[in-house]
Design an enzyme around this catalytic site. Structure first.
Site, PDB file in Angstrom:
ATOM      1  N   THR A 119      49.082 -14.705  -7.580  1.00  0.00           N
ATOM      2  CA  THR A 119      50.094 -14.987  -6.565  1.00  0.00           C
ATOM      3  C   THR A 119      51.488 -15.125  -7.167  1.00  0.00           C
ATOM      4  O   THR A 119      52.129 -14.115  -7.460  1.00  0.00           O
ATOM      5  CB  THR A 119      49.692 -16.220  -5.738  1.00  0.00           C
ATOM      6  OG1 THR A 119      49.693 -17.385  -6.563  1.00  0.00           O
ATOM      7  CG2 THR A 119      48.334 -16.045  -5.080  1.00  0.00           C
ATOM      8  N   ALA A 137      46.121 -18.803  -8.368  1.00  0.00           N
ATOM      9  CA  ALA A 137      47.138 -19.227  -7.413  1.00  0.00           C
ATOM     10  C   ALA A 137      48.426 -19.659  -8.137  1.00  0.00           C
ATOM     11  O   ALA A 137      48.549 -19.546  -9.359  1.00  0.00           O
ATOM     12  CB  ALA A 137      46.597 -20.349  -6.528  1.00  0.00           C
ATOM     13  N   HIS A 138      49.353 -20.188  -7.391  1.00  0.00           N
ATOM     14  CA  HIS A 138      50.714 -20.461  -7.858  1.00  0.00           C
ATOM     15  C   HIS A 138      50.771 -21.493  -8.993  1.00  0.00           C
ATOM     16  O   HIS A 138      49.925 -22.367  -9.115  1.00  0.00           O
ATOM     17  CB  HIS A 138      51.573 -20.967  -6.690  1.00  0.00           C
ATOM     18  CG  HIS A 138      51.068 -22.269  -6.129  1.00  0.00           C
ATOM     19  ND1 HIS A 138      51.477 -23.497  -6.598  1.00  0.00           N
ATOM     20  CD2 HIS A 138      50.174 -22.532  -5.148  1.00  0.00           C
ATOM     21  CE1 HIS A 138      50.876 -24.463  -5.941  1.00  0.00           C
ATOM     22  NE2 HIS A 138      50.069 -23.909  -5.044  1.00  0.00           N
ATOM     23  N   ASP A 139      51.778 -21.349  -9.820  1.00  0.00           N
ATOM     24  CA  ASP A 139      52.146 -22.341 -10.839  1.00  0.00           C
ATOM     25  C   ASP A 139      51.021 -22.623 -11.835  1.00  0.00           C
ATOM     26  O   ASP A 139      50.837 -23.754 -12.276  1.00  0.00           O
ATOM     27  CB  ASP A 139      52.588 -23.651 -10.184  1.00  0.00           C
ATOM     28  CG  ASP A 139      53.820 -23.470  -9.323  1.00  0.00           C
ATOM     29  OD1 ASP A 139      54.890 -23.162  -9.888  1.00  0.00           O
ATOM     30  OD2 ASP A 139      53.717 -23.592  -8.080  1.00  0.00           O
TER      31      ASP A 139
END
Length: 230
Positions: A119, A137-139
């Protein structure tokens, strides 16, 4: 022949990766693709020639490139060092159905299999393998030589250190910006495990929620107390 592309690993995962390579370099002829295997007793697999690494180096092609399709991360690292010494280019391969969104940093030698998904705001190191239907997913921050088996779900704000192995269907709970969930160096997350808290370096965890797999080398009160208190 000017260009020759080798898939290092002539069975198992290598046979899954070869069609991805072939699709990404569709303008090349079949004879410009080979498997590399130093121990195979066969000379052909899936209609592609199998060469030893030394025979690959001796091939008259002037432009030689390799993708390392070896599941064992330590072997992957040793091969990568050998390629660097011989000035062989490492390829990165992405299936047509894989997706990479915004602000993703992906190191050399990566393999993204079918329907993998990265992402946003993700940093991934060298020689990352993500098998089918896995996502990040993010971060998230992922180190070098990390392996995702099929259908790994890595939620946001997770840090995975070098040489970790995440088994088929494992789910990693989301961390927070101030306290990312950490999976330590060389840790193994078992098939179907649900990771809800940090995993120490070198640990093996299984189950839902994930707990240490007790082996002789892990049977110390200090280790168990540290894990349960985290």
């Amino acid at each position: 022949m000017k260009q020759l592309i080798g898939v290092y690993g002539a069975s198992g995962f290598g046979e899954e990766v070869m069609p991805l390579v072939r699709s990404q370099y569709s303008k090349l002829d079949n004879q410009q693709f080979v498997f590399i295997d130093d121990y195979s007793q066969s000379t052909e697999s899936c209609f592609y020639q199998i060469l030893s690494y030394q025979k690959f180096l001796a091939h008259p092609a002037t432009d030689k490139q390799i993708i390392i399709a070896i599941a064992d991360s330590k072997i992957r690292e040793s091969i990568a060092k050998k390629l660097a010494q011989d000035n062989i280019t490492n390829l990165s391969i992405s299936a047509d159905s894989s997706t990479i969104l915004g602000n993703v940093e992906l190191g050399e030698g990566s393999i993204l299999c079918g329907n993998t998904y990265l992402t946003s705001r993700i940093k991934i190191g060298k020689f990352f393998h993500a098998n089918i239907y896995s996502y990040v997913a993010h971060d998230c921050v992922i180190g070098d030589y990390v392996t995702f088996a099929p259908r790994v779900s890595c939620n946001g704000n997770v840090h995975i250190h070098d040489h970790a192995y995440i088994g088929t269907g494992a789910v990693i709970k989301q961390g927070t910006p101030n306290k990312p969930l950490v999976i330590g160096k060389g840790a193994i997350v078992g098939m179907g495990a649900v990771v809800t808290k940090d995993v120490p370096a070198g640990a093996v965890v299984i189950g839902n929620p994930a707990r240490p797999l007790v082996r002789q080398e892990y049977q110390t009160n200090n280790y168990l107390n540290e894990y349960q208190a985290s």
